[in-house]
Design an enzyme around this catalytic site. Structure first.
Site, mmCIF file in Angstrom:
data_model
loop_
_atom_site.group_PDB
_atom_site.id
_atom_site.type_symbol
_atom_site.label_atom_id
_atom_site.label_comp_id
_atom_site.label_asym_id
_atom_site.label_seq_id
_atom_site.Cartn_x
_atom_site.Cartn_y
_atom_site.Cartn_z
ATOM 1 N N ARG A 60 38.591 52.273 27.332
ATOM 2 C CA ARG A 60 39.860 51.559 27.425
ATOM 3 C C ARG A 60 39.936 50.473 26.356
ATOM 4 N NH1 ARG A 60 40.221 48.354 30.731
ATOM 5 N NH2 ARG A 60 38.077 48.315 31.450
ATOM 6 N N HIS A 221 38.505 47.760 43.481
ATOM 7 C CA HIS A 221 37.772 48.552 42.489
ATOM 8 C C HIS A 221 36.386 48.803 43.069
ATOM 9 C CE1 HIS A 221 35.863 48.897 38.230
ATOM 10 N NE2 HIS A 221 36.348 50.054 38.622
ATOM 11 N N SER A 239 31.515 48.892 35.664
ATOM 12 C CA SER A 239 30.980 50.102 35.050
ATOM 13 C C SER A 239 29.487 49.943 34.764
ATOM 14 C CB SER A 239 31.737 50.363 33.743
ATOM 15 O OG SER A 239 31.305 51.540 33.153
ATOM 16 N N LYS A 243 28.094 52.312 41.029
ATOM 17 C CA LYS A 243 29.118 52.550 42.047
ATOM 18 C C LYS A 243 29.191 54.022 42.464
ATOM 19 C CE LYS A 243 33.422 51.477 40.926
ATOM 20 N NZ LYS A 243 33.182 51.485 39.529
ATOM 21 N N THR A 244 29.312 54.891 41.463
ATOM 22 C CA THR A 244 29.433 56.332 41.751
ATOM 23 C C THR A 244 28.120 56.877 42.289
ATOM 24 O OG1 THR A 244 31.105 56.568 40.010
ATOM 25 C CG2 THR A 244 30.028 58.577 40.764
ATOM 26 N N ARG A 323 31.418 60.524 29.697
ATOM 27 C CA ARG A 323 32.011 60.609 31.034
ATOM 28 C C ARG A 323 32.187 62.060 31.472
ATOM 29 N NH1 ARG A 323 33.600 55.954 34.199
ATOM 30 N NH2 ARG A 323 33.467 54.182 32.792
#
Length: 538
Positions: A60, A221, A239, A243-244, A323
């Site tokens: 981003r 988030h 990031s 988290k994932t 990603r």
């Protein structure tokens, strides 16, 4: 799954100002995969996943994200270098140029929605220049059934034109790329960048305004999962903090990996229909569920492959931000629908490259509010030229780039909900132990998982002196023992073997916390201010 082809239904885009385009409407994932390859815009990896290169932008661009300043937003948005104001007339002129650019082209349109809870559903139409961008929208947004598509009425529209370059002098942008939200027109306008994350984060940012302002719902988030007894856990983190990885647990059903709402009815729902995971250094051994999700239907971004299509996940020559996106049904153990109830535990994840925060600590309500507003993690400096000094990174609410309101508004909502639900809040350091980055080592994933499991199972005892040690600098309570984790690992000071060096670094980080919090002090209550580090050095 609604995998239906353009032959089922066609639509006109004249109402958007897009003229004489060849419209590919609601193509299936397989069709978009094939289109991308046939156009030379991607290749198939050995696992069957589509691999694409997003071009100039592999992440981003926060300084090129704008919100139109109008009657809806002018008094509510926290304007500044995160939420940058854009003129409404300039938006209309730029929009007209983008739709003119898309006219006469072959483009891809998808109807989908965000928010898995029926009461909060947001219908979205996504208009893409490229087939793989539309496949990303298929993966990441929720997929309507055939019946839902019959009378589908989009509330928001995403217009995505990576090949369109703005003229900053004329268009009012900073450079040729832009991502602009207009809450009156209900449009997310994205151009000049192929990075697909701008699509999902555009809608996330919109919901971060819509839900608290109009629906009394806290947007987060975070990732979330639910145990066999129905207890929901929430994982906040920036990031690269896990988290994932940590929410994808074979013993718990995944609600979602990145964006959720917490309603006044005390339910937690996923905004999305898929996952968007970092794949740097991904391995089957460490993250089997994510590894297995990389198959036909997934999109790999900016990875390096050999001539047989085998991915080298350690190769970061294009970007560190490699990603994969995949529909959530690529994970076996998922919650259907993606809604949980009864939140019991909240985990704040931080990758502390200073190596001074405990690997797990329990937070009081005031500490939880302080750490939520702070949103700390650390960036590790590049290894070139021997630079090994970590850099503190603070992102309010663990998601400042996507939060249109003042961070304390989200923090107040979270504090209220935590108290009402009686949740336990834990600070988890997935970063360094035994020294800072360049000296110590990264916390072992198996230890972090063991600590989280112990917290979920109630194995970490009561908030007492017998069970917990209060950290002398940060004031957080670190457990004295944890099943499956060596006792010395629980004390960061012990792992350093050098008290003076440890406290020097701890004070350095605590000062950074205090310095960062100054901009929130006038908004925060005395109780929240007391949640910060207990001691600091001059």
């Amino acid at each position: 799954m609604a995998n239906h082809s353009q032959s089922t239904k066609t639509i006109s885009l004249d109402q958007y100002g897009i003229k004489n385009a060849k419209v590919n409407y609601q193509l299936s994932s397989d069709e978009l995969h094939a289109e991308t390859i046939s156009k030379g815009q991607g290749v198939e990896s050995s696992s069957g996943a589509l691999a694409v290169n997003t071009g100039e932008f592999t992440g981003r661009s926060p300084m090129d994200r704008f919100i139109v300043k109008d009657d809806i937003t002018k008094d509510k948005v926290w304007w500044g270098n995160i939420n940058i104001a854009f003129d409404s007339d300039k938006f209309q002129k730029l929009y007209d140029k983008v739709v003119d650019y898309l006219s006469e082209k072959e483009i891809y349109v998808r109807d989908s929605y965000a928010c898995a809870d029926e009461d909060y559903k947001l219908n979205i139409r996504v208009i893409n220049e490229y087939p793989w961008s539309n496949m990303f929208a298929y993966n990441m947004f929720l997929r309507p059934t055939e019946a839902e598509l019959e009378n589908f009425s989009p509330e928001w529209t995403v217009v995505n034109a990576p090949g369109f370059m703005a003229d900053p002098e004329v268009d009012g942008t900073r450079q040729h790329n832009f991502a602009i939200l207009d809450f009156t027109r209900k449009i997310a306008l994205i151009g000049g960048t192929g990075y697909t994350g701008e699509i999902k984060k555009g809608i996330f940012s919109a919901l971060n305004f819509i839900l608290p302002v109009f629906k009394d719902t806290l947007p987060m988030h975070c990732s979330a999962n639910v145990g066999k007894d129905g207890d929901t856990s929430i994982f906040f983190g920036l990031s690269g903090t896990g988290k994932t990885t940590l929410s994808t647990d074979p013993n718990r059903s995944l609600i979602g990996d990145d964006e959720h709402g917490w309603t006044k009815e005390n339910t937690v729902f996923n905004f999305e229909g898929g996952c968007y995971a970092k794949v740097i250094n991904l391995s089957q051994e460490q993250e089997p569920e994510i590894f297995a999700a990389i198959k036909k239907g997934a999109i790999l971004e900016n990875v390096i492959m050999d001539d047989k299509g085998n991915v080298d996940f350690a190769d970061t020559s294009i970007t560190q931000n490699t990603r994969v996106s995949y529909p959530i049904y690529h994970i076996d153990n998922i919650r259907k629908p993606s809604v949980g109830e009864n939140p019991k535990n909240i985990f704040f994840l931080t990758a502390d490259a200073f190596g001074v925060l405990p690997p797990i600590s329990k937070l009081t309500p005031s500490q939880a509010a302080y750490h939520f507003i702070s949103g700390y993690t650390a960036k590790v400096a590049g290894t070139e030229a021997g630079v090994v000094e970590p850099v503190p990174s603070f992102s309010a609410c663990f998601g400042a780039p996507f939060m249109p309101l003042h961070p304390t508004e989200y923090a107040d909502m979270l504090s209220k909900k935590m108290l009402e639900a009686g949740v336990n809040v834990w600070l988890i350091n997935t970063g360094w132990t035994g020294g800072p980055y360049g000296v110590g080592t990264r916390m072992k994933l198996k230890y972090t998982r063991a600590m989280i499991n112990a917290a979920l199972n109630g194995d970490l005892g009561d908030y007492t002196y017998e069970d917990y040690h209060i950290h002398s600098v940060f004031g957080v309570a670190q457990p004295r023992s944890c099943p499956g984790v060596p006792t010395e690992v629980l004390s960061p000071r012990t792992t350093w073997n050098d008290d003076k060096a440890y406290y020097t670094m701890a004070f350095k980080l605590s000062n950074a916390f205090r310095e960062n919090f100054k901009k929130f002090e006038s908004y925060a209550s005395e109780e929240v201010r007391r949640g910060g580090p207990q001691r600091y050095a001059f």
